[in-house]
Design a protein around this motif. Structure first.
Motif, PDB file in Angstrom:
ATOM      1  N   ARG A 151       0.819  -1.213   0.000  1.00 43.66           N
ATOM      2  CA  ARG A 151       0.000   0.000   0.000  1.00 43.66           C
ATOM      3  C   ARG A 151       0.854   1.264   0.000  1.00 43.66           C
ATOM      4  NH1 ARG A 151      -3.252  -3.189   3.546  1.00 43.66           N
ATOM      5  NH2 ARG A 151      -2.124  -2.412   5.349  1.00 43.66           N
ATOM      6  N   ALA A 152       1.992   1.258   0.736  1.00 46.53           N
ATOM      7  CA  ALA A 152       2.694   2.533   0.934  1.00 46.53           C
ATOM      8  C   ALA A 152       4.207   2.404   0.982  1.00 46.53           C
ATOM      9  CB  ALA A 152       2.188   3.178   2.239  1.00 46.53           C
ATOM     10  N   GLY A 153       4.776   1.296   0.532  1.00 46.75           N
ATOM     11  CA  GLY A 153       6.200   1.067   0.685  1.00 46.75           C
ATOM     12  C   GLY A 153       7.071   1.999  -0.139  1.00 46.75           C
ATOM     13  N   VAL A 154       8.290   2.244   0.388  1.00 46.23           N
ATOM     14  CA  VAL A 154       9.281   3.109  -0.254  1.00 46.23           C
ATOM     15  C   VAL A 154      10.361   2.228  -0.879  1.00 46.23           C
ATOM     16  CG1 VAL A 154      11.086   4.821   0.193  1.00 46.23           C
ATOM     17  CG2 VAL A 154       8.834   5.055   1.272  1.00 46.23           C
ATOM     18  N   ALA A 155      10.652   2.463  -2.153  1.00 46.21           N
ATOM     19  CA  ALA A 155      11.553   1.586  -2.900  1.00 46.21           C
ATOM     20  C   ALA A 155      12.973   1.604  -2.348  1.00 46.21           C
ATOM     21  CB  ALA A 155      11.555   1.991  -4.366  1.00 46.21           C
ATOM     22  N   THR A 156      13.504   2.792  -2.036  1.00 47.88           N
ATOM     23  CA  THR A 156      14.890   2.890  -1.571  1.00 47.88           C
ATOM     24  C   THR A 156      15.122   2.046  -0.324  1.00 47.88           C
ATOM     25  OG1 THR A 156      15.017   5.135  -2.435  1.00 47.88           O
ATOM     26  CG2 THR A 156      16.693   4.489  -0.859  1.00 47.88           C
ATOM     27  N   LEU A 157      14.211   2.141   0.631  1.00 49.29           N
ATOM     28  CA  LEU A 157      14.367   1.397   1.873  1.00 49.29           C
ATOM     29  C   LEU A 157      14.145  -0.093   1.664  1.00 49.29           C
ATOM     30  CD1 LEU A 157      12.618   3.972   4.205  1.00 49.29           C
ATOM     31  CD2 LEU A 157      15.042   3.393   4.175  1.00 49.29           C
ATOM     32  N   ALA A 158      13.313  -0.445   0.693  1.00 50.49           N
ATOM     33  CA  ALA A 158      13.133  -1.863   0.362  1.00 50.49           C
ATOM     34  C   ALA A 158      14.434  -2.460  -0.157  1.00 50.49           C
ATOM     35  CB  ALA A 158      12.023  -2.021  -0.672  1.00 50.49           C
ATOM     36  N   ARG A 159      15.169  -1.702  -0.964  1.00 51.93           N
ATOM     37  CA  ARG A 159      16.448  -2.198  -1.473  1.00 51.93           C
ATOM     38  C   ARG A 159      17.463  -2.368  -0.341  1.00 51.93           C
ATOM     39  NH1 ARG A 159      14.930   0.954  -6.077  1.00 51.93           N
ATOM     40  NH2 ARG A 159      15.893   2.843  -5.230  1.00 51.93           N
ATOM     41  N   VAL A 160      17.496  -1.417   0.605  1.00 54.62           N
ATOM     42  CA  VAL A 160      18.410  -1.538   1.750  1.00 54.62           C
ATOM     43  C   VAL A 160      18.048  -2.762   2.586  1.00 54.62           C
ATOM     44  CG1 VAL A 160      19.197  -0.448   3.885  1.00 54.62           C
ATOM     45  CG2 VAL A 160      18.894   0.935   1.823  1.00 54.62           C
ATOM     46  N   ALA A 161      16.753  -2.949   2.819  1.00 53.21           N
ATOM     47  CA  ALA A 161      16.317  -4.110   3.604  1.00 53.21           C
ATOM     48  C   ALA A 161      16.666  -5.407   2.905  1.00 53.21           C
ATOM     49  CB  ALA A 161      14.811  -4.024   3.855  1.00 53.21           C
ATOM     50  N   ALA A 162      16.456  -5.462   1.594  1.00 55.49           N
ATOM     51  CA  ALA A 162      16.756  -6.679   0.846  1.00 55.49           C
ATOM     52  C   ALA A 162      18.244  -7.018   0.929  1.00 55.49           C
ATOM     53  CB  ALA A 162      16.331  -6.518  -0.609  1.00 55.49           C
ATOM     54  N   ALA A 163      19.093  -6.005   0.842  1.00 59.33           N
ATOM     55  CA  ALA A 163      20.539  -6.245   0.936  1.00 59.33           C
ATOM     56  C   ALA A 163      20.915  -6.820   2.301  1.00 59.33           C
ATOM     57  CB  ALA A 163      21.300  -4.954   0.668  1.00 59.33           C
ATOM     58  N   SER A 164      20.288  -6.317   3.363  1.00 60.50           N
ATOM     59  CA  SER A 164      20.601  -6.807   4.708  1.00 60.50           C
ATOM     60  C   SER A 164      20.088  -8.230   4.925  1.00 60.50           C
ATOM     61  CB  SER A 164      20.010  -5.879   5.767  1.00 60.50           C
ATOM     62  OG  SER A 164      18.596  -6.007   5.837  1.00 60.50           O
ATOM     63  N   LEU A 165      19.095  -8.649   4.117  1.00 57.11           N
ATOM     64  CA  LEU A 165      18.473  -9.958   4.288  1.00 57.11           C
ATOM     65  C   LEU A 165      19.055 -11.024   3.360  1.00 57.11           C
ATOM     66  CD1 LEU A 165      14.774  -8.748   4.664  1.00 57.11           C
ATOM     67  CD2 LEU A 165      16.147  -9.851   6.437  1.00 57.11           C
ATOM     68  N   GLU A 166      20.145 -10.733   2.706  1.00 57.90           N
ATOM     69  CA  GLU A 166      20.794 -11.726   1.842  1.00 57.90           C
ATOM     70  C   GLU A 166      21.095 -12.990   2.653  1.00 57.90           C
ATOM     71  OE1 GLU A 166      22.285 -13.488  -1.434  1.00 57.90           O
ATOM     72  OE2 GLU A 166      21.572 -11.401  -1.466  1.00 57.90           O
ATOM     73  N   GLY A 167      20.617 -14.131   2.184  1.00 59.94           N
ATOM     74  CA  GLY A 167      20.852 -15.400   2.867  1.00 59.94           C
ATOM     75  C   GLY A 167      20.157 -15.518   4.207  1.00 59.94           C
ATOM     76  N   ILE A 168      19.063 -14.808   4.413  1.00 56.80           N
ATOM     77  CA  ILE A 168      18.461 -14.733   5.744  1.00 56.80           C
ATOM     78  C   ILE A 168      17.897 -16.074   6.213  1.00 56.80           C
ATOM     79  CG2 ILE A 168      16.201 -13.984   4.869  1.00 56.80           C
ATOM     80  CD1 ILE A 168      17.986 -12.958   8.181  1.00 56.80           C
ATOM     81  N   GLY A 169      17.377 -16.905   5.303  1.00 58.87           N
ATOM     82  CA  GLY A 169      16.856 -18.198   5.734  1.00 58.87           C
ATOM     83  C   GLY A 169      17.910 -19.052   6.410  1.00 58.87           C
ATOM     84  N   PRO A 170      19.043 -19.295   5.751  1.00 56.16           N
ATOM     85  CA  PRO A 170      20.117 -20.060   6.412  1.00 56.16           C
ATOM     86  C   PRO A 170      20.687 -19.358   7.641  1.00 56.16           C
ATOM     87  CG  PRO A 170      20.413 -20.077   4.032  1.00 56.16           C
ATOM     88  CD  PRO A 170      19.305 -19.108   4.316  1.00 56.16           C
ATOM     89  N   ARG A 171      20.720 -18.033   7.637  1.00 57.29           N
ATOM     90  CA  ARG A 171      21.258 -17.315   8.808  1.00 57.29           C
ATOM     91  C   ARG A 171      20.362 -17.521  10.030  1.00 57.29           C
ATOM     92  NH1 ARG A 171      21.846 -11.638   5.975  1.00 57.29           N
ATOM     93  NH2 ARG A 171      22.302 -10.828   8.055  1.00 57.29           N
ATOM     94  N   ARG A 206      12.301 -11.316   1.496  1.00 61.65           N
ATOM     95  CA  ARG A 206      13.409 -10.699   0.768  1.00 61.65           C
ATOM     96  C   ARG A 206      13.173 -10.745  -0.739  1.00 61.65           C
ATOM     97  NH1 ARG A 206      17.713 -11.554  -2.278  1.00 61.65           N
ATOM     98  NH2 ARG A 206      19.410 -10.016  -2.078  1.00 61.65           N
ATOM     99  N   ASP A 207      12.723 -11.879  -1.227  1.00 59.76           N
ATOM    100  CA  ASP A 207      12.476 -11.999  -2.666  1.00 59.76           C
ATOM    101  C   ASP A 207      11.410 -11.003  -3.112  1.00 59.76           C
ATOM    102  OD1 ASP A 207      14.346 -14.006  -2.747  1.00 59.76           O
ATOM    103  OD2 ASP A 207      12.881 -15.648  -2.810  1.00 59.76           O
ATOM    104  N   TRP A 208      10.398 -10.843  -2.298  1.00 63.11           N
ATOM    105  CA  TRP A 208       9.337  -9.887  -2.629  1.00 63.11           C
ATOM    106  C   TRP A 208       9.890  -8.466  -2.674  1.00 63.11           C
ATOM    107  CZ3 TRP A 208       7.184  -5.544  -0.569  1.00 63.11           C
ATOM    108  CH2 TRP A 208       5.991  -5.089  -1.145  1.00 63.11           C
ATOM    109  N   LEU A 209      10.743  -8.103  -1.724  1.00 66.20           N
ATOM    110  CA  LEU A 209      11.339  -6.765  -1.705  1.00 66.20           C
ATOM    111  C   LEU A 209      12.154  -6.512  -2.966  1.00 66.20           C
ATOM    112  CD1 LEU A 209      12.580  -6.600   2.001  1.00 66.20           C
ATOM    113  CD2 LEU A 209      10.634  -5.371   1.039  1.00 66.20           C
ATOM    114  N   VAL A 210      12.960  -7.496  -3.353  1.00 63.26           N
ATOM    115  CA  VAL A 210      13.787  -7.342  -4.556  1.00 63.26           C
ATOM    116  C   VAL A 210      12.898  -7.140  -5.776  1.00 63.26           C
ATOM    117  CG1 VAL A 210      15.401  -8.524  -6.092  1.00 63.26           C
ATOM    118  CG2 VAL A 210      15.727  -8.649  -3.607  1.00 63.26           C
ATOM    119  N   GLU A 211      11.869  -7.974  -5.896  1.00 60.40           N
ATOM    120  CA  GLU A 211      10.995  -7.899  -7.072  1.00 60.40           C
ATOM    121  C   GLU A 211      10.194  -6.603  -7.087  1.00 60.40           C
ATOM    122  OE1 GLU A 211       7.639  -7.954  -9.509  1.00 60.40           O
ATOM    123  OE2 GLU A 211       7.442  -8.138  -7.326  1.00 60.40           O
ATOM    124  N   ALA A 212       9.614  -6.230  -5.939  1.00 57.05           N
ATOM    125  CA  ALA A 212       8.762  -5.046  -5.893  1.00 57.05           C
ATOM    126  C   ALA A 212       9.556  -3.775  -6.145  1.00 57.05           C
ATOM    127  CB  ALA A 212       8.055  -4.970  -4.544  1.00 57.05           C
TER     128      ALA A 212
END
Length: 553
Positions: A151-171, A206-212
Motif C-alpha cells: 500500500r505505501a512502501g518506499v523503494a529505496t528502503l526496500a532495497r536496503v532491507a533486501a541487501a541486509s536480508l541476503e541469505g536470511i533463511g540459512p542465517r 526478501r524476494d518480494w522486496l527485490v521484485e517489488a
C-alpha cells in the motif's frame, strides 16, 4: 478539583505500561524497554487504529492534569510526559514507518528474536517460551509487512532491507541451531520445528522486496519536511533551535574537529599506531581492566561519582546464536529498569584488520567504546533509579546521546588519553562524525539529501566504510531527529555547564553537575536547565510554539 502529583504519577505509570505493550521495536539500544511475556509488535492497520484511540484517552487525561501551580519538579514531569505522548503521534501518523519502511518492518519481524538473545545465558523458562512464540509468529508478520508495503512502501528502503536480508533463511537456521545447547530439550525441539517455516517466510519477504523495488511497484522517498521537523524539535525533543541553526553549529564543530584531528595526528606522526588486541579473549580482558581504569579516572578527577553499587560495562565475544543476525540492532545488553544492578555487556567482534568503524576503534583501545556506550550504561542505570518514575523512561535521544557524546570530549579534555595519541585523533574523528550526522539528519528530513547521497556524504567526509554508513543512514531515514541528537545534546550539555559555572561561581562542582545530568539523563536539557538553574528561558521559547496537540503535522 485540581489534580495532584499522585494523579500525574498514576497517569505516567499507566502510560508507560501501555507503551511497553504498544510501542514498536527499535534497533537502537537506548529506547529498548522491558516487554511483557510473549510480546510481539503490532503493525497492522487495526492495531495502529487501536493505538490512536487509546492515545487520545491518555492525551485527554494529561490535559486535565494541570501542573502549572505545582513545584518545578512536577511541572517538568508533566512536560516530559507530554513529550512522550507527542512522540506516539509522531511515530504513528507522521513517520508512518509501520506502512512505508521495509527496514523498520524487518526490525518488527526479526527484532524481537534478536532482543531475546541479547541478555547473557542462562535462558530462563520465560525467555525460552518467548523465543518459540516469536519464531512461530514470523510467517504471519511477513504477510502483514508485505501487505503494508504494497500500500505505501518506499523503494529505496526496500532495497536496503533486501541487501541486509541476503541469505536470511540459512542465517536464521544457524541462529536456531546454535541456540540448541543453551535451551532445554523441549524448547530446542519446538524451535527446530518452527524454524523452516520462519526461514522460508523471511526468504519470501526478501524476494518480494527485490521484485517489488526492481519492478517499480514501490513509491519514492517520503520527506518529513521542515514544518513537521520543527514540530518534532519543539514538542518531542524540546529543542528551541531551528534546523538551520543546528546545521550551522554542526558545521562549525565539524571544522573544529578536523583541525584537532589533523594537528594531533601531526604532533604524534612518529608514534606507531596502537596494535590490535591479540584475539577476542585479550580484547575482553583489556576492556575489563580499562573499564576499571576509566571509573577510577572519573572518581580521581572529581568528574562523576562511582559508587560501588553502580554496575559495570563489559565486552564479550559474540554468542554463536547472535552473530548471524547482528545487523538487527546494537549488539549489547544494557539491561533494564528491573535489572539495573546487572552488569551491562557489549558483544564485540574478533579483532582483525578490516573491522567496521566503531569495532576497529574498540579493538585498538577499548576505552573508545567505554566513553560512549559505557556512559550510556551508567546513565541509564542511574536514571532507572530516579525518585520520579516518569523520569525513568526514554522519551527522546537528544539528552541520552548528547550526554554520551559530551562524555567523549570530556574525557579527551580531562586527559584520559594522554597515554594514547592515536586514540586522541579517534575521539576528534568521533566529533567529526557526530557533527556530520546533524547535516545528514536535517538534509534527509527536508529533502536536500537522498539516502544514497547521505551514505556518500558519510563515506567521503568522516570517512567511514560503506557498510556502516548504509546501516546508519537507513536508521536515520526512518527516525528523523536521531542522528542530530548526539551533537545537539552535547552542545546543550556544554551550554548548561558553562552557565552553571557562571551562576554558581566558586560553589560549582563538576562532580555534582555531572551527577545531576546523568541521573536526569532521560530529561531534555531545556527542562534540566529550568530545574538546575531556575532558568526557564528555553521553556518560554518552547511555549511560543503553542500546545503540541493543537498544531499536529
Amino acid at each position: 478539583m485540581t489534580p495532584t502529583t499522585a494523579d500525574l504519577e498514576r497517569l505516567g505509570t499507566e502510560f508507560w505500561a501501555w507503551r511497553a505493550v504498544n510501542s514498536f521495536r527499535s534497533a537502537d539500544d537506548i529506547p529498548r524497554i522491558e516487554r511483557p511475556a510473549d510480546w510481539l509488535p503490532r503493525f497492522d492497520p487495526d492495531g495502529v487504529a487501536a493505538q490512536r484511540r487509546e492515545l487520545d484517552g491518555f492525551i485527554e487525561r494529561w490535559r486535565a492534569t494541570d501542573a502549572s501551580s505545582s513545584p518545578i519538579g512536577a511541572q517538568i514531569d508533566h512536560r516530559l510526559l507530554g513529550s512522550a505522548l507527542a512522540r506516539v503521534h509522531w511515530e504513528l501518523d507522521v513517520l508512518r514507518n509501520w506502512q512505508r519502511d521495509a527496514v523498520f518492518l524487518t526490525s518488527q519481524i526479526l527484532g524481537p528474536w534478536f532482543d531475546l538473545l541479547l541478555a547473557p545465558p542462562p535462558f530462563d523458562a520465560g525467555r525460552q517460551a518467548g523465543l518459540v512464540h516469536v519464531l512461530a509468529a514470523m510467517p504471519a508478520a511477513v504477510d502483514q509487512a508485505i501487505a503494508n508495503l504494497e500500500r505505501a512502501g518506499v523503494a529505496t528502503l526496500a532495497r536496503v532491507a533486501a541487501a541486509s536480508l541476503e541469505g536470511i533463511g540459512p542465517r536464521l537456521a544457524e541462529s536456531v541451531e546454535a541456540l540448541a545447547s543453551f535451551v532445554d530439550t523441549a524448547t530446542g525441539s519446538a524451535l527446530a520445528e518452527a524454524q523452516p517455516a520462519a526461514s522460508a517466510s523471511l526468504t519470501r519477504y526478501r524476494d518480494w522486496l527485490v521484485e517489488a523495488a526492481g519492478a517499480g511497484r514501490l513509491g519514492p522517498d517520503v520527506i518529513v519536511g521542515r514544518e513537521a521537523f520543527v514540530w518534532f524539535l519543539r514538542h518531542v525533543a524540546l529543542v528551541t533551535a531551528d534546523p538551520e541553526e543546528l546545521v550551522r553549529a554542526a558545521l562549525h564543530d565539524y571544522r573544529r574537529s578536523v583541525v584537532g584531528e589533523t594537528v594531533t595526528r601531526n604532533r604524534h606522526r612518529d608514534v606507531p599506531p596502537a596494535p590490535l588486541a591479540a584475539d577476542i579473549d585479550a580484547l575482553v580482558a583489556d576492556e575489563s581492566a580499562a573499564e576499571a581504569g576509566v571509573r577510577a579516572f572519573y572518581d580521581g578527577e572529581g568528574l562523576l561519582s562511582q559508587p560501588d553499587s553502580l554496575r559495570h560495562y563489559f565486552f564479550a565475544a559474540y554468542p554463536p546464536y547472535l552473530a548471524p543476525l547482528a545487523f538487527l540492532g546494537v549488539t549489547d545488553d544494557l539491561t533494564g529498569d528491573t535489572r539495573r544492578e546487572r552488569d551491562a555487556v557489549s558483544y564485540v567482534r574478533e579483532p582483525v584488520p578490516d573491522l567496521p568503524y566503531f569495532d576497529a576503534a574498540n579493538a585498538r583501545d577499548p576505552r573508545l567504546g567505554i566513553i560512549h556506550e559505557g556512559a550510556h550504561s551508567q546513565q541509564l542505570a542511574l536514571a532507572w533509579a530516579h525518585p520520579s518514575a516518569i523520569r525513568r523512561r526514554y522519551t527522546d535521544s537528544v539528552a541520552n546521546e548528547g550526554i554520551a557524546h559530551y562524555n567523549e570530549e570530556l574525557m579527551l579534555t580531562a586527559g584520559l588519553f594522554a597515554d594514547a595519541p592515536h586514540s586522541q585523533t579517534t575521539v576528534f574523528n568521533f566529533i567529526r562524525l557526530r557533527a556530520l550526522r546533524v547535516v545528514v539528519d536535517v538534509n534527509l528530513a527536508t529533502g536536500v539529501f537522498s539516502l544514497d547521497e547521505a551514505v556518500d556524504f558519510f563515506v567521503r567526509l568522516v570517512p567511514m566504510d560503506v557498510e556502516t554508513a548504509t546501516e546508519e543512514t537507513a536508521i536515520y531515514v526512518a527516525t528523523p531527529g536521531l542522528a542530530m541528537s548526539y551533537h545537539v545534546g552535547k552542545q546543550e550539555v556544554q551550554r548548561l555547564l558553562a552557565d552553571a559555572v557562571v551562576a554558581k561561581g566558586e560553589a560549582f562542582s563538576l562532580r555534582e553537575f555531572h551527577d545531576f545530568v546523568w541521573r536526569n539523563g532521560n530529561v531534555p536539557l531545556s527542562l534540566q536547565r529550568w530545574e538546575l538553574l531556575g532558568d526557564r528561558s528555553d521553556v518560554d521559547a518552547l511555549d511560543t510554539a503553542g500546545p503540541w496537540f493543537e498544531s499536529l503535522p
